[in-house]
Design a protein around this motif. Sequence first.
Motif, PDB file in Angstrom:
ATOM      1  N   MET A   1       0.854  -1.199   0.000  1.00 34.85           N
ATOM      2  CA  MET A   1       0.000   0.000   0.000  1.00 34.85           C
ATOM      3  C   MET A   1       0.881   1.236   0.000  1.00 34.85           C
ATOM      4  N   PHE A   2       0.524   2.174  -0.795  1.00 34.95           N
ATOM      5  CA  PHE A   2       1.352   3.386  -0.936  1.00 34.95           C
ATOM      6  C   PHE A   2       1.302   4.189   0.351  1.00 34.95           C
ATOM      7  N   PHE A   3       2.447   4.556   0.856  1.00 35.61           N
ATOM      8  CA  PHE A   3       2.565   5.236   2.134  1.00 35.61           C
ATOM      9  C   PHE A   3       2.214   6.718   1.994  1.00 35.61           C
ATOM     10  N   LEU A   4       1.420   7.223   2.909  1.00 35.02           N
ATOM     11  CA  LEU A   4       1.031   8.634   2.896  1.00 35.02           C
ATOM     12  C   LEU A   4       1.725   9.328   4.055  1.00 35.02           C
ATOM     13  N   LEU A   5       2.550  10.295   3.732  1.00 36.20           N
ATOM     14  CA  LEU A   5       3.273  11.045   4.754  1.00 36.20           C
ATOM     15  C   LEU A   5       2.589  12.393   4.964  1.00 36.20           C
ATOM     16  N   MET A   6       2.296  12.713   6.189  1.00 41.34           N
ATOM     17  CA  MET A   6       1.698  14.003   6.514  1.00 41.34           C
ATOM     18  C   MET A   6       2.798  14.892   7.078  1.00 41.34           C
ATOM     19  N   VAL A   7       3.041  15.997   6.422  1.00 40.98           N
ATOM     20  CA  VAL A   7       4.079  16.916   6.871  1.00 40.98           C
ATOM     21  C   VAL A   7       3.466  18.300   7.027  1.00 40.98           C
ATOM     22  N   SER A   8       3.760  18.940   8.111  1.00 46.42           N
ATOM     23  CA  SER A   8       3.159  20.242   8.371  1.00 46.42           C
ATOM     24  C   SER A   8       3.761  21.320   7.505  1.00 46.42           C
ATOM     25  N   ALA A   9       3.008  22.399   7.347  1.00 40.66           N
ATOM     26  CA  ALA A   9       3.504  23.540   6.568  1.00 40.66           C
ATOM     27  C   ALA A   9       4.728  24.133   7.247  1.00 40.66           C
ATOM     28  N   ALA A  10       4.765  24.080   8.571  1.00 35.54           N
ATOM     29  CA  ALA A  10       5.913  24.621   9.298  1.00 35.54           C
ATOM     30  C   ALA A  10       7.176  23.836   8.970  1.00 35.54           C
ATOM     31  N   THR A  11       7.028  22.512   8.867  1.00 37.49           N
ATOM     32  CA  THR A  11       8.183  21.671   8.510  1.00 37.49           C
ATOM     33  C   THR A  11       8.665  22.000   7.120  1.00 37.49           C
ATOM     34  N   MET A  12       7.716  22.218   6.211  1.00 35.88           N
ATOM     35  CA  MET A  12       8.083  22.569   4.845  1.00 35.88           C
ATOM     36  C   MET A  12       8.889  23.858   4.822  1.00 35.88           C
ATOM     37  N   ARG A  13       8.415  24.869   5.567  1.00 33.91           N
ATOM     38  CA  ARG A  13       9.103  26.155   5.567  1.00 33.91           C
ATOM     39  C   ARG A  13      10.493  26.059   6.166  1.00 33.91           C
ATOM     40  N   ARG A  14      10.679  25.082   7.069  1.00 32.95           N
ATOM     41  CA  ARG A  14      11.973  24.935   7.724  1.00 32.95           C
ATOM     42  C   ARG A  14      13.055  24.528   6.742  1.00 32.95           C
ATOM     43  N   TYR A  15      12.677  23.684   5.766  1.00 37.07           N
ATOM     44  CA  TYR A  15      13.681  23.159   4.846  1.00 37.07           C
ATOM     45  C   TYR A  15      13.757  23.910   3.531  1.00 37.07           C
ATOM     46  N   LEU A  16      12.695  24.585   3.168  1.00 40.67           N
ATOM     47  CA  LEU A  16      12.667  25.275   1.884  1.00 40.67           C
ATOM     48  C   LEU A  16      13.775  26.314   1.735  1.00 40.67           C
ATOM     49  N   ASN A 236      14.290  17.503 -11.907  1.00 39.32           N
ATOM     50  CA  ASN A 236      13.245  16.545 -12.272  1.00 39.32           C
ATOM     51  C   ASN A 236      12.487  16.095 -11.034  1.00 39.32           C
ATOM     52  N   CYS A 237      11.177  16.183 -11.072  1.00 34.54           N
ATOM     53  CA  CYS A 237      10.333  15.791  -9.938  1.00 34.54           C
ATOM     54  C   CYS A 237       9.211  14.875 -10.425  1.00 34.54           C
ATOM     55  N   VAL A 238       9.258  13.610 -10.034  1.00 36.37           N
ATOM     56  CA  VAL A 238       8.180  12.667 -10.353  1.00 36.37           C
ATOM     57  C   VAL A 238       7.059  12.899  -9.343  1.00 36.37           C
ATOM     58  N   VAL A 239       5.893  13.269  -9.839  1.00 33.18           N
ATOM     59  CA  VAL A 239       4.777  13.623  -8.959  1.00 33.18           C
ATOM     60  C   VAL A 239       3.919  12.390  -8.692  1.00 33.18           C
ATOM     61  N   MET A 240       3.701  12.099  -7.396  1.00 34.89           N
ATOM     62  CA  MET A 240       2.921  10.927  -6.991  1.00 34.89           C
ATOM     63  C   MET A 240       1.861  11.349  -5.979  1.00 34.89           C
ATOM     64  N   ARG A 241       0.649  10.955  -6.265  1.00 35.54           N
ATOM     65  CA  ARG A 241      -0.471  11.354  -5.396  1.00 35.54           C
ATOM     66  C   ARG A 241      -0.287  10.784  -3.984  1.00 35.54           C
ATOM     67  N   GLY A 242      -0.549  11.638  -3.002  1.00 30.02           N
ATOM     68  CA  GLY A 242      -0.444  11.199  -1.621  1.00 30.02           C
ATOM     69  C   GLY A 242       0.970  11.216  -1.088  1.00 30.02           C
ATOM     70  N   PHE A 243       1.925  11.591  -1.940  1.00 34.12           N
ATOM     71  CA  PHE A 243       3.312  11.644  -1.477  1.00 34.12           C
ATOM     72  C   PHE A 243       3.893  13.046  -1.596  1.00 34.12           C
ATOM     73  N   ASN A 244       3.955  13.565  -2.821  1.00 34.30           N
ATOM     74  CA  ASN A 244       4.574  14.876  -3.000  1.00 34.30           C
ATOM     75  C   ASN A 244       3.741  15.834  -3.840  1.00 34.30           C
ATOM     76  N   ASP A 245       2.507  15.455  -4.185  1.00 35.54           N
ATOM     77  CA  ASP A 245       1.682  16.348  -4.997  1.00 35.54           C
ATOM     78  C   ASP A 245       1.336  17.628  -4.252  1.00 35.54           C
ATOM     79  N   ASP A 246       1.436  17.591  -2.919  1.00 30.04           N
ATOM     80  CA  ASP A 246       1.173  18.794  -2.132  1.00 30.04           C
ATOM     81  C   ASP A 246       2.368  19.752  -2.130  1.00 30.04           C
ATOM     82  N   GLU A 247       3.489  19.363  -2.713  1.00 29.23           N
ATOM     83  CA  GLU A 247       4.696  20.198  -2.727  1.00 29.23           C
ATOM     84  C   GLU A 247       4.906  20.922  -4.050  1.00 29.23           C
ATOM     85  N   MET A 248       4.021  20.760  -4.991  1.00 28.21           N
ATOM     86  CA  MET A 248       4.261  21.296  -6.320  1.00 28.21           C
ATOM     87  C   MET A 248       4.518  22.804  -6.303  1.00 28.21           C
TER      88      MET A 248
END
Length: 404
Positions: A1-16, A236-248
């Motif tokens: 089953m494809f793993f779904l990772l939930m990452v907060s917006a704050a975490t995203m801003r930390r690494y961006l 290059n970014c391979v887009v996968m639903r439930g994994f990184n589509d929220d990072e586009m």
Amino acid sequence: MFFLLMVSAATMRRYLPNITNFRLGFTTFNCFLVDSEVGSYRGTHDHMSKMMYATSCVSLSEHPQNDKEKEKENPVSDMLIDSFGRMHTYLRVSLTERCNLRCQYCMPSEGVDLTSSPQLLSLSEILRLANLFVTSGVNKIRLTGGEPTVRKDIEQVCYHLSNLKGLKTLSMTTNGLTLARKLPKLKECGLTHLNISLDTLVPAKFEFLTRRKGHQRVLESINTAIDVGYNPVKVNCVVMRGFNDDEMCDFVELTRDKPINVRFIEFMPFDGNVWNVKKLVSYSEMLDTVVKKFPGLKRIQDHPTETAKNFKIDGHCGTVSFITSMTEHFCAGCNRLRLLADGNFKVCLFGPSEVSLRDPLRQNATDDELREIIGAAVKRKKASHSGMFDIAKTANRPMIHIGG
């Protein structure tokens, strides 16, 4: 089953900021590589093994006649023209099946059996075949893997290929893990264009997807590529639903101030990567996501052989592209051929048919005999590949065997 990772917006801003705060600091390289014997090589394996490898550059002003020769383009021979009139001037060369990552969309979880080293193409064999293609009209070569930078003679490969008369572009697709320290020398050795694979801006997700650490090193490689003057640096970014589509949209932000071309790629099926249509984020959906956040997105005129649909955003230094292999194929303008690390020749990424060039090469086939084998395979190329559901059911090798 494809793993779904939930990452907060704050975490995203930390690494961006690690990537968005790059310095531009371009370094100018004004060099030309000394002539090699590869362009006219017809000798033995031993002779090729003894060729000198130049480790430094000579000023362009010292050899202007060589610069003019590099501008000349070899005419496209019938060998590279298929039955639909497509001229194949772009060769992708896989240098190795080995990789220092284990990306889930590329390698099965159980791993793959790798071809033994004696069965892989040697440097001299790669150069002879590449010269055959270039003298027949190929003007662009892309180095792939596995991971091409794990090959110990990668600098020699770049140096000799870049000196083939008629070759205009020598590019490479890499995961960027060890690229930063090697890139200045690779650029000196003739590497003209660069694609770096990065599917997430979150280290935890990177480790989940690749089964390895190294996220920061990839960011450093992108930074280094910008610093030494690659423009654009393609990501290059391979887009996968439930994994990184929220990072586009976070990826699109990378193009605001830096010469980065973010390339969103539709998830494609290969043996062992557990492809599922539910994981596929279509081009139309990706485009809709980006336009909502960046309404200034405008289409750029694409070359007929372009694989990507390219866009510019008002006020952004870089660009955004979409590679739509699954939902809107670009077979009509296809000009690409593939030479695999084991010497097999493949005319379509999604086609299962392959023909060995290594075996006749090692049986002392002449250039004319090799051209006949290549030409026959090109003539058998189909007008287009199957639809995405048929592709998913068609036997094909894992991506790590085929090359990126």
